[in-house]
Design a protein around this motif. Structure first.
Motif, short mmCIF file in Angstrom:
data_model
loop_
_atom_site.label_atom_id
_atom_site.label_comp_id
_atom_site.label_asym_id
_atom_site.label_seq_id
_atom_site.Cartn_x
_atom_site.Cartn_y
_atom_site.Cartn_z
N GLY A 47 0.84 -1.19 0.00
CA GLY A 47 0.00 0.00 0.00
C GLY A 47 0.88 1.24 0.00
N ARG B 216 -4.99 -2.29 -1.15
CA ARG B 216 -6.12 -1.48 -0.66
C ARG B 216 -5.88 -0.87 0.71
NH1 ARG B 216 -10.03 -5.74 -0.72
NH2 ARG B 216 -11.37 -4.37 0.48
N SER C 199 -5.74 1.79 10.52
CA SER C 199 -5.76 1.27 9.15
C SER C 199 -7.19 0.83 8.87
CB SER C 199 -4.86 0.03 9.03
OG SER C 199 -3.51 0.38 9.21
N TYR D 258 1.04 3.48 2.44
CA TYR D 258 1.25 4.06 3.77
C TYR D 258 2.32 3.34 4.59
CZ TYR D 258 -3.14 6.08 2.30
OH TYR D 258 -4.09 6.73 1.58
N PHE E 54 -5.42 1.58 3.53
CA PHE E 54 -5.87 2.98 3.53
C PHE E 54 -5.96 3.51 4.96
CE2 PHE E 54 -9.25 6.25 3.60
CZ PHE E 54 -8.67 7.16 2.72
#
Ligand code: GLV
Ligand code: MN
Ligand code: MN
Length: 414
Positions: free
Chosen positions: A93, A387, A378, A95, A389
């Motif tokens: 991802g 995915r 999260s 992050y 996010f």
């Protein structure tokens, strides 16, 4: 100098930097792939180093490829360090790791915009190969930084194609000159997305991380005999694939049997020749075991090893075992944990104390200085997934908290 009234991080700038770095190695359909020491990792490093220089920080790349940027303080003291990693798993991802590095840079940008210098310097680091997805062990750069792994051993690690980490580091131009483990740091705080379901599920804003659970990664190699799937009677097979499958279910069931915080994952099984009508003569699989309880983790490892060798022997299959990574649980320094909790309270953010399920660079830095971590939610607990996010407000909360914690550490007198 200590009268720093109210500094506010710029959440739009932080979000924009996360999105920009996320374009480096972007996958079609979302997410990012910047496996350690690949061309994409190089481009990500270039992006971050350029940002560090724009902020007027001095940047040093050490011999294992860690990048450390320093924003000078008013006194010549060891820096307070923050940071994380920018390598990702293959299906990562935007992050995981990146947030910690870019939020650290956002803190420095905020100080710089306000013309504020802290007593101690503030350093922001990105550590090489935190993920361990390509080269093991994970947390490689920070482990070498903390003196827990000889440099030569790290550089000699090979990926599944046989390429050495040291050669790949040179190839991408990131084997620097700086001695590893420098500068010596005063303290370390890592901001990270939780990567699990606790905060989102309970509607909480901040995880005050008290510890990181122990990690054990193993590779098992089973060797049997390939034969015709249609003609070979069941009792005459030496089926490496069958043994791998048994071990996979054993590890899963073991975690359920142990309960508590025991978890087990078989994330990779490679069969050879991997064909529908051929009994596999070779199976290579990984077992990831984790627990906050060091003794339970050691028992789980012993059971898995025993089961693998007995099951293989019973099937006429050879078994070899290699430990890829092994770290005991780590407890963070209470002064740092308390400070994170106290500053979150001052910001009016809801908190819970929790252990980390994932491994982090902070657990390695904890070997050499007081260290701690901050988690933000999260969504749906998803991570190591394209995915992954975290909501912008949560990103902003975490970065603001990081700013306040770093200010306290960097300006303290004692
Ligand atoms: C590192 O991301 C881990 O697997 O915990
Ligand atoms: Mn991470
Ligand atoms: Mn990760």
């Amino acid at each position: 100098m200590n009268a720093v009234p109210s500094l506010h991080i710029n959440s739009e700038r932080l979000l924009a930097s996360l999105m920009s770095l996320g374009e480096v190695g972007a996958l079609d359909g979302g997410g990012v792939c910047r496996l350690a020491l690949t061309d994409a990792d190089k481009l990500g490093r270039d992006w971050v180093v350029a940002r560090m220089r724009e902020l007027g920080m001095s940047v040093a790349i050490d011999v294992v490829g860690n990048g450390v940027a320093v924003y000078e303080g008013t006194e010549d003291l060891p820096p307070v360090m923050t940071g994380s990693h920018i390598d990702t798993v293959r299906t990562g991802g935007l992050y995981d790791g990146n947030y910690g590095v870019l939020a650290g840079l956002e803190v420095v940008a905020t100080l710089r915009d306000a013309g504020v210098r802290t007593r101690r310097p503030v350093a922001v680091a990105f550590f090489t190969n935190e993920e361990g997805a390509r080269f093991q062990p994970d947390m490689m750069g920070s482990l070498v930084y903390a003196g827990g792994l000889p440099l030569e051993q790290a550089l000699a690690a090979r990926d599944s194609d046989g390429l050495a980490a040291g050669e790949e580091l040179q190839r991408i131009g990131y084997q620097g000159q700086a001695p590893v483990g420098r500068p010596r740091v005063d303290s370390f705080v890592e901001l990270h997305v939780e990567q699990g379901p606790v905060l989102h599920g309970r509607g909480l804003q901040i995880g005050v991380v008290e510890s990181v659970q122990g990690i054990s990664w193993s590779e098992f190699i089973f060797e049997g005999v390939s034969n015709h799937a249609g003609t070979t009677p069941m009792e005459l097979r030496r089926d490496a694939g069958y043994v791998a499958a048994c071990l996979s279910t054993f590890a899963h069931d073991l975690a359920l049997r142990y309960g508590g915080r025991q978890i087990a994952t078989v994330g990779s099984i490679r069969l050879t020749p991997n064909l529908v009508n051929v009994i596999a003569n070779r199976a290579v699989l990984t077992v990831d075991l984790r627990n906050t309880d060091a003794q339970a983790l050691a028992r789980a490892e012993a059971e898995v090893l025993e089961f693998a060798s007995c099951t293989a022997a019973a099937q006429g299959v050879a078994c070899r075992h290699r430990l890829l990574a092994r770290f005991d649980p780590v407890a963070f320094e209470t002064t740092v944990v308390d400070l994170v909790e106290q500053e979150a309270g001052r910001l009016g953010l809801s908190t819970v104390r929790m252990p980390s399920g994932a491994g982090h660079d902070a657990q390695m830095l904890a070997r050499v200085c007081p260290a701690g971590m901050i988690f933000v939610p999260s969504v749906d607990g998803l991570s190591h997934n394209v995915r992954e996010f975290t909501a912008p407000q949560d990103l902003a909360n975490g970065a603001q908290l990081l700013l306040q914690v770093l200010l306290k550490l960097a300006n303290r007198i004692a």
